[in-house]
Design an enzyme around this catalytic site. Sequence first.
Site, PDB file in Angstrom:
ATOM      1  N   HIS A 153       9.366 119.294  68.139  1.00 10.87           N
ATOM      2  CA  HIS A 153       9.727 119.881  69.390  1.00 10.87           C
ATOM      3  C   HIS A 153      10.301 118.787  70.600  1.00 10.87           C
ATOM      4  O   HIS A 153      11.271 119.408  71.175  1.00 10.87           O
ATOM      5  CB  HIS A 153       8.395 120.378  70.027  1.00 10.87           C
ATOM      6  CG  HIS A 153       8.341 121.208  71.356  1.00 10.87           C
ATOM      7  ND1 HIS A 153       8.485 122.367  71.392  1.00 10.87           N
ATOM      8  CD2 HIS A 153       8.350 120.619  72.544  1.00 10.87           C
ATOM      9  CE1 HIS A 153       8.767 122.857  72.764  1.00 10.87           C
ATOM     10  NE2 HIS A 153       8.454 121.725  73.422  1.00 10.87           N
ATOM     11  N   GLU A 154       9.823 117.752  70.678  1.00 12.15           N
ATOM     12  CA  GLU A 154      10.444 116.836  71.779  1.00 12.15           C
ATOM     13  C   GLU A 154      11.698 116.217  71.357  1.00 12.15           C
ATOM     14  O   GLU A 154      12.677 116.361  72.002  1.00 12.15           O
ATOM     15  CB  GLU A 154       9.347 115.418  71.858  1.00 12.15           C
ATOM     16  CG  GLU A 154       8.163 116.261  72.475  1.00 12.15           C
ATOM     17  CD  GLU A 154       7.962 116.864  73.794  1.00 12.15           C
ATOM     18  OE1 GLU A 154       9.158 116.696  74.671  1.00 12.15           O
ATOM     19  OE2 GLU A 154       7.255 117.405  73.967  1.00 12.15           O
ATOM     20  N   HIS A 157      14.267 118.757  72.297  1.00 10.81           N
ATOM     21  CA  HIS A 157      14.667 118.839  73.784  1.00 10.81           C
ATOM     22  C   HIS A 157      15.737 117.852  73.859  1.00 10.81           C
ATOM     23  O   HIS A 157      16.575 118.202  74.711  1.00 10.81           O
ATOM     24  CB  HIS A 157      13.519 118.471  74.644  1.00 10.81           C
ATOM     25  CG  HIS A 157      12.561 119.261  75.091  1.00 10.81           C
ATOM     26  ND1 HIS A 157      12.831 120.678  75.356  1.00 10.81           N
ATOM     27  CD2 HIS A 157      11.304 119.458  75.036  1.00 10.81           C
ATOM     28  CE1 HIS A 157      11.837 121.355  75.675  1.00 10.81           C
ATOM     29  NE2 HIS A 157      10.863 120.464  75.218  1.00 10.81           N
ATOM     30  N   GLU A 218      11.674 125.695  76.068  1.00  7.01           N
ATOM     31  CA  GLU A 218      10.382 125.704  75.034  1.00  7.01           C
ATOM     32  C   GLU A 218      10.592 126.357  73.817  1.00  7.01           C
ATOM     33  O   GLU A 218      10.436 125.902  72.673  1.00  7.01           O
ATOM     34  CB  GLU A 218       9.040 125.954  75.578  1.00  7.01           C
ATOM     35  CG  GLU A 218       8.809 125.199  77.040  1.00  7.01           C
ATOM     36  CD  GLU A 218       8.521 123.677  76.373  1.00  7.01           C
ATOM     37  OE1 GLU A 218       7.737 123.257  75.540  1.00  7.01           O
ATOM     38  OE2 GLU A 218       9.446 122.909  77.004  1.00  7.01           O
ATOM     39  N   ASP A 222      11.082 124.862  70.136  1.00  9.03           N
ATOM     40  CA  ASP A 222      10.379 125.460  69.011  1.00  9.03           C
ATOM     41  C   ASP A 222      11.140 125.842  67.599  1.00  9.03           C
ATOM     42  O   ASP A 222      11.018 125.586  66.643  1.00  9.03           O
ATOM     43  CB  ASP A 222       9.353 126.460  69.515  1.00  9.03           C
ATOM     44  CG  ASP A 222       8.372 126.319  70.351  1.00  9.03           C
ATOM     45  OD1 ASP A 222       8.082 125.339  70.650  1.00  9.03           O
ATOM     46  OD2 ASP A 222       7.975 127.243  71.106  1.00  9.03           O
TER      47      ASP A 222
END
Length: 502
Positions: A153-154, A157, A218, A222
């Site tokens: 997930h990070e 980003h 977010e 995901d």
Amino acid sequence: MTAVPRGVERRTSIKRRWNNRRLWQCVRRPLAIGALWALLPLAAGGQNELPDFGDAASATFSRADEREIGALIMRQIRAQLPVVNDPEIESYIQNLGYALVSSISQGTTDFHFFVIADTTINAFALPGGYIGIHSGLITNTDSESELASVMAHEIAHVTQRHIARGIAAAEGTQYATLLAVIAGILIGTQNSQAGQAAIAGASAAGAQSQLNFTRTNEKEADRVGIAMLAKAGYDPRAMPTFFEKLDTASRYYSRPPEFLSTHPVTTSRIADSRGRAEQYPYKQYADSITFGLTRAKLRVLTTNNPARLLASYDAELKEEGTGDRSPALYGRALVLTRLGKTERASKELRKLIAAHPERVRFRVALAKQQLVSGDTEQALATYRNAYGLFPDSKQVVRAYVDALLRNDEGDRALVILDDYSRLYAKDAALYRLEAEAFRLNGKVMSSRMALAEYYYRTGELNGAIHQLQLASNEPGGGFYQNSKLDARLKELKAERDFLMRR
């Protein structure tokens, strides 16, 4: 004319394009890291591919810009936060991160993964591919795939350039609104109700738009993260499973997990991630043994009650089980060493070495236990044997050199460091050891220059400059060393001048 270090001109252009002095200062503060995501607008799009954005983000904030700002923030993090400096833990988290990154084809971003000694459940991403993982996340995940899901997930980003795209979209936003949202998110990491109140105090439309952008970020992270998990060989269902655990924790505990402060989990988000994960065939996923070993070591390093942890390991090992029990045995041996029960710890570690001779961490742990018990000669023999078997292991090199220096063997320490640095870059810890080795050998100038690099990599820019200034007053340096010193001193001074002007 003052020398300008490489990259400063580009940073100046970033500053002009950003055109917001206070916002720039916020990025320079580690406490503002989690709040960055409140500023990151983007448009949703695509399915499972990683699109290559040729939009305003690239024109406003290049990948080189991101790397420079990320490195700047990272140095300040090392100066102000408890970054775990254990090569065993560093190696594991970096290998896991690289396994995820290698599964995607897009981008040229270099990633840097690190662990912060903090028992809260949290993780964050910085510009330039710096991914921070709290130790509490590692020790509280029930499977390696759950940990991988947060890291994926990070990483998403970063690959989706959320920071760059957010800055591009925020250029027309009043900074008062942006700063109010930042303050709200920061307060929210300590007190969620106070954080919500602070955000509500900002311009309602502006604040709401930033929060909407955060939700979109977010969901995109995901989506990309789930695809990344599946491609890298981890369970894509681990992401919604972990979200559900966080959501449950937020209901039953007065202080919810820190991860929720900057990564809000909603019912719709859980359902959306579950739906995406269910598109992949179901199968069983086994954790790597290094996940269990790393988690065990972190538990020992971060516990405030080692006696209770020992009792927990004793109880676990009394239970019948068919899986690999070495993580629990390793954790028990480490906590025994911490409690001073060195004889029992030694027996445990020798059994582990006999069963797993390929695992260098058990040999290093035994040598450290021998040092704790006062048997320096035997510890050095254990390190010497481990170094002969694993000469490229940073874990062995760091620990062995440290033991040699404690025994005033600076010559041998320098030989090992020199051999290692021929193939691998030195980190802050190795520069610190090198500085001590040079000092023991009476090479003061070299010692101060190495110490300067240690200070620089741990965020102490003024300390690094001071050491170089002291080194310049030392006699005996040749032309090459003096030239190298002068160039480095000018470079660091120019960086300090640049930062002070901002």
